[in-house]
Design an enzyme around this catalytic site. Structure first.
Site, PDB file in Angstrom:
ATOM      1  N   GLU A 226      -6.283 -10.585  -1.145  1.00  0.00           N
ATOM      2  CA  GLU A 226      -7.093 -10.327   0.067  1.00  0.00           C
ATOM      3  C   GLU A 226      -8.568 -10.248  -0.301  1.00  0.00           C
ATOM      4  OE1 GLU A 226      -5.672  -6.961   2.340  1.00  0.00           O
ATOM      5  OE2 GLU A 226      -3.578  -7.431   1.921  1.00  0.00           O
TER       6      GLU A 226
ATOM      7  N   ASN B  90       2.017  -5.277  -3.124  1.00  0.00           N
ATOM      8  CA  ASN B  90       0.606  -5.560  -2.841  1.00  0.00           C
ATOM      9  C   ASN B  90      -0.163  -4.267  -2.571  1.00  0.00           C
ATOM     10  OD1 ASN B  90      -1.427  -7.634  -2.179  1.00  0.00           O
ATOM     11  ND2 ASN B  90      -1.277  -6.891  -0.057  1.00  0.00           N
TER      12      ASN B  90
ATOM     13  N   ASP C  82     -12.324 -10.151  -0.662  1.00  0.00           N
ATOM     14  CA  ASP C  82     -13.603 -10.285   0.037  1.00  0.00           C
ATOM     15  C   ASP C  82     -14.585  -9.359  -0.661  1.00  0.00           C
ATOM     16  OD1 ASP C  82     -12.715  -7.828   1.125  1.00  0.00           O
ATOM     17  OD2 ASP C  82     -12.562  -8.608   3.169  1.00  0.00           O
TER      18      ASP C  82
ATOM     19  N   GLU D 145       0.800  -1.246   0.000  1.00  0.00           N
ATOM     20  CA  GLU D 145       0.000   0.000   0.000  1.00  0.00           C
ATOM     21  C   GLU D 145       0.826   1.287   0.000  1.00  0.00           C
ATOM     22  OE1 GLU D 145      -2.753  -0.463   3.281  1.00  0.00           O
ATOM     23  OE2 GLU D 145      -3.547  -2.323   2.479  1.00  0.00           O
TER      24      GLU D 145
ATOM     25  N   HIS E 106     -10.550  -5.916  -2.136  1.00  0.00           N
ATOM     26  CA  HIS E 106     -11.625  -5.721  -1.153  1.00  0.00           C
ATOM     27  C   HIS E 106     -12.773  -5.040  -1.907  1.00  0.00           C
ATOM     28  CE1 HIS E 106      -9.188  -7.036   2.162  1.00  0.00           C
ATOM     29  NE2 HIS E 106      -8.225  -6.211   1.809  1.00  0.00           N
TER      30      HIS E 106
HETATM   31  O1  G3I Z   1      -3.665  -6.910  18.842  1.00  0.00           O
HETATM   32  C1  G3I Z   1      -4.751  -6.231  19.472  1.00  0.00           C
HETATM   33  C2  G3I Z   1      -5.263  -7.044  20.616  1.00  0.00           C
HETATM   34  O2  G3I Z   1      -4.258  -7.145  21.582  1.00  0.00           O
HETATM   35  C3  G3I Z   1      -6.514  -6.366  21.180  1.00  0.00           C
HETATM   36  O3  G3I Z   1      -7.088  -7.214  22.133  1.00  0.00           O
HETATM   37  C4  G3I Z   1      -7.548  -6.106  20.092  1.00  0.00           C
HETATM   38  C5  G3I Z   1      -8.740  -5.363  20.596  1.00  0.00           C
HETATM   39  O4  G3I Z   1      -9.433  -4.754  19.547  1.00  0.00           O
HETATM   40  O5  G3I Z   1      -6.944  -5.378  19.065  1.00  0.00           O
HETATM   41  C6  G3I Z   1      -5.875  -6.074  18.478  1.00  0.00           C
HETATM   42  O6  G3I Z   1      -5.354  -5.447  17.350  1.00  0.00           O
HETATM   43  C7  G3I Z   1      -6.208  -5.385  16.220  1.00  0.00           C
HETATM   44  C8  G3I Z   1      -5.706  -6.375  15.160  1.00  0.00           C
HETATM   45  O7  G3I Z   1      -6.458  -6.210  13.991  1.00  0.00           O
HETATM   46  C9  G3I Z   1      -5.798  -7.822  15.608  1.00  0.00           C
HETATM   47  O8  G3I Z   1      -7.134  -8.165  15.807  1.00  0.00           O
HETATM   48  C10 G3I Z   1      -6.158  -3.982  15.690  1.00  0.00           C
HETATM   49  O9  G3I Z   1      -6.770  -3.121  16.625  1.00  0.00           O
HETATM   50  C11 G3I Z   1      -6.855  -3.882  14.357  1.00  0.00           C
HETATM   51  O10 G3I Z   1      -6.620  -2.594  13.821  1.00  0.00           O
HETATM   52  C12 G3I Z   1      -6.290  -4.927  13.427  1.00  0.00           C
HETATM   53  O11 G3I Z   1      -6.999  -4.817  12.212  1.00  0.00           O
HETATM   54  C13 G3I Z   1      -6.370  -5.432  11.101  1.00  0.00           C
HETATM   55  C14 G3I Z   1      -6.004  -4.382  10.067  1.00  0.00           C
HETATM   56  O12 G3I Z   1      -5.453  -5.015   8.923  1.00  0.00           O
HETATM   57  C15 G3I Z   1      -4.996  -3.387  10.625  1.00  0.00           C
HETATM   58  O13 G3I Z   1      -4.772  -2.366   9.747  1.00  0.00           O
HETATM   59  C16 G3I Z   1      -7.343  -6.428  10.501  1.00  0.00           C
HETATM   60  O14 G3I Z   1      -7.576  -7.505  11.430  1.00  0.00           O
HETATM   61  C17 G3I Z   1      -6.801  -6.975   9.196  1.00  0.00           C
HETATM   62  O15 G3I Z   1      -7.803  -7.738   8.541  1.00  0.00           O
HETATM   63  C18 G3I Z   1      -6.395  -5.830   8.290  1.00  0.00           C
HETATM   64  O16 G3I Z   1      -5.843  -6.374   7.118  1.00  0.00           O
HETATM   65  C19 G3I Z   1      -5.461  -5.434   6.110  1.00  0.00           C
HETATM   66  C20 G3I Z   1      -4.250  -5.980   5.410  1.00  0.00           C
HETATM   67  O17 G3I Z   1      -3.232  -6.257   6.340  1.00  0.00           O
HETATM   68  C21 G3I Z   1      -3.737  -5.019   4.336  1.00  0.00           C
HETATM   69  N1  G3I Z   1      -4.797  -4.674   3.398  1.00  0.00           N
HETATM   70  C22 G3I Z   1      -6.038  -4.208   4.011  1.00  0.00           C
HETATM   71  C23 G3I Z   1      -6.542  -5.198   5.046  1.00  0.00           C
HETATM   72  C24 G3I Z   1      -7.880  -4.760   5.629  1.00  0.00           C
HETATM   73  O18 G3I Z   1      -7.758  -3.569   6.319  1.00  0.00           O
END
Ligand code: G3I
Length: 302
Positions: free
Chosen positions: A232, A168, A234, A127, A204
Site C-alpha cells: 500500500e 498485511n 504512498d 492489521e 504508508h
Molecule cells: O462507501 C461510502 C459511500 O457510500 C459514501 O458516499 C462516502 C462518503 O464519504 O463514504 C464511503 O465510504 C468511505 C470509503 O472509504 C469509500 O470511499 C469511507 O467513509 C472511508 O472510511 C473509506 O476509507 C478507506 C479506508 O481504508 C477505510 O478504513 C480508504 O478509502 C482506503 O484508502 C483505506 O485503505 C486502508 C487499507 O484498506 C488498509 N490499510 C490502511 C489503508 C489506509 O487507511
C-alpha cells in the site's frame, strides 16, 4: 523499459496500484492505469462491508468489475482483504463466540471461493497487531482468542488453494516491536505447517520516514521462506525528498529476490485517502512526478 509495469516485469515482478471501480472508465485515470500498471487491488470494494453487507448475501459487483478490467488486460490482482477489524458490516459487530467464528469462516469461503483461481495474493488478515507487538484487541481477538489468525489462513487455503496467502500490516517499515511480533508469528506458522505464503508491508510513509532497516526487514522475512510484497505504498511530500524515499523503498524490494511486487495505494494525487499529502507518483493532472522517475529508474536498475 518505459513504464512501471514493464520495468518491474523485466525482473519478474509486478507493479500495481489500488483502484476504485467508478474511475476505470475515466479516460485520464483509465489510460494511465492501463499504460503503467500490471497489477491492481481494490481500494475498498473487496472488503467485508462491501462484499457481505448482510449475512450470507454477497455483493461482488465492484470487485468483479476490477477483476474483469485486470484480467482482460493481463494484469494480476491482489485481494484486499478477507478479515480486518475495520470496515466490518454492522451485522458482524454484535456477534460473539462461535457465531462470529462461523461468520468469519463463511465470509472467507464466500469471497475467496468466488474469486478462486483469479487472485495472485490475498491479504487474508489485515492489521492484527499493535505497535508494541501485542495483538490488537479487536472483536475477532476478544471473541475468538489467539487462534483466529490461523483459522482464517486455513479457511482461505481451502477456498483458494492456489492464491498466495498474506498477512498485511502497517508500521512494519523496519525492524521494530511490531514487525518482530509478526516475524515470530510467521516463524510459528511455518514450523507448524499453517498455510502462509507472504507478508505485505503496507508502507504508508513520509519523505522523512526512517528507512534504515527497511531492506534488512524484508530480507529477514524472506529468509523464513515466504514472499514479501510492498502492498500500500504512498509517501507524503514532494520533490527530491519524496523521490528519494520512493527510490529507497523500490531499491529495497528489488534487492530482495523474494520481494515479488510493489503496489502503490492509488497513483494520482487527485485520488488519495491522504487528502492533500500528495503522496503518489502522478500529480492531480496525471503528469509524472519526480518520484515516478526515481521509481522507474530503480526498477530498471534491478
Ligand atoms: O462507501 C461510502 C459511500 O457510500 C459514501 O458516499 C462516502 C462518503 O464519504 O463514504 C464511503 O465510504 C468511505 C470509503 O472509504 C469509500 O470511499 C469511507 O467513509 C472511508 O472510511 C473509506 O476509507 C478507506 C479506508 O481504508 C477505510 O478504513 C480508504 O478509502 C482506503 O484508502 C483505506 O485503505 C486502508 C487499507 O484498506 C488498509 N490499510 C490502511 C489503508 C489506509 O487507511
Amino acid at each position: 523499459a518505459d513504464t512501471l509495469g514493464a520495468a518491474a516485469a523485466e525482473s519478474g515482478r509486478y507493479y500495481g496500484t489500488a483502484v476504485v471501480p467508478e474511475l476505470l472508465d475515466d479516460s485520464a485515470y483509465g489510460s494511465t492505469l492501463n499504460r503503467e500498471f500490471n497489477s491492481v487491488v481494490a481500494e475498498n470494494v473487496m472488503k467485508w462491508d462491501a462484499t457481505e453487507p448482510n449475512r450470507g448475501q454477497f455483493n461482488f459487483s465492484g470487485g468483479d468489475r476490477i477483476v474483469e478490467h485486470a484480467r482482460s488486460r493481463g494484469m494480476s490482482v491482489r485481494g484486499h482483504t478477507l478479515v480486518w477489524h475495520a470496515q466490518q458490516p454492522g451485522w458482524v459487530q454484535g456477534l460473539t463466540g462461535d457465531s462470529l467464528r462461523q461468520a468469519m469462516l463463511d465470509h472467507i469461503s464466500g469471497v475467496a471461493g468466488h474469486y478462486r483461481g483469479q487472485i495472485h495474493s490475498w491479504d487474508v488478515v489485515n492489521e492484527a497487531f499493535e505497535w508494541d507487538g501485542s495483538r490488537r484487541q479487536s472483536n475477532l481477538q476478544q471473541q475468538l482468542g489467539n487462534g483466529w489468525i490461523e483459522e482464517a489462513f486455513r479457511a482461505a487455503d481451502s477456498a483458494d488453494p492456489n492464491a498466495k496467502l498474506c498477512y498485511n500490516d502497517y508500521g512494519t517499515d523496519g525492524i521494530n516491536a511490531k514487525s518482530d511480533a509478526i516475524y515470530r508469528m510467521v516463524q510459528d506458522f511455518r514450523s507448524r505447517g499453517v498455510p502462509i505464503d507472504c507478508v505485505g508491508f503496507q508502507s504508508h510513509l513520509d519523505s522523512n520516514s526512517d528507512l534504515s532497516t527497511y531492506r534488512q526487514n524484508l530480507q529477514r522475512f524472506a529468509d523464513l521462506g515466504i514472499d514479501v510484497q510492498i502492498t500500500e505504498l504512498d509517501i507524503g511530500g514532494s520533490g527530491s525528498a519524496q523521490a528519494n524515499a520512493y527510490r529507497t523503498v523500490t531499491q529495497a524490494c528489488v534487492a530482495v529476490s523474494r520481494c515479488n511486487g510493489i503496489t502503490i495505494w492509488g497513483f494520482t494525487d487527485a485520488h488519495s485517502w491522504r487528502g492533500d499529502d500528495t503522496p503518489l507518483l502522478f500529480d492531480t493532472n496525471y503528469n509524472k512526478k519526480e518520484a515516478y522517475y526515481a521509481v522507474l529508474d530503480a526498477l530498471n536498475s534491478a
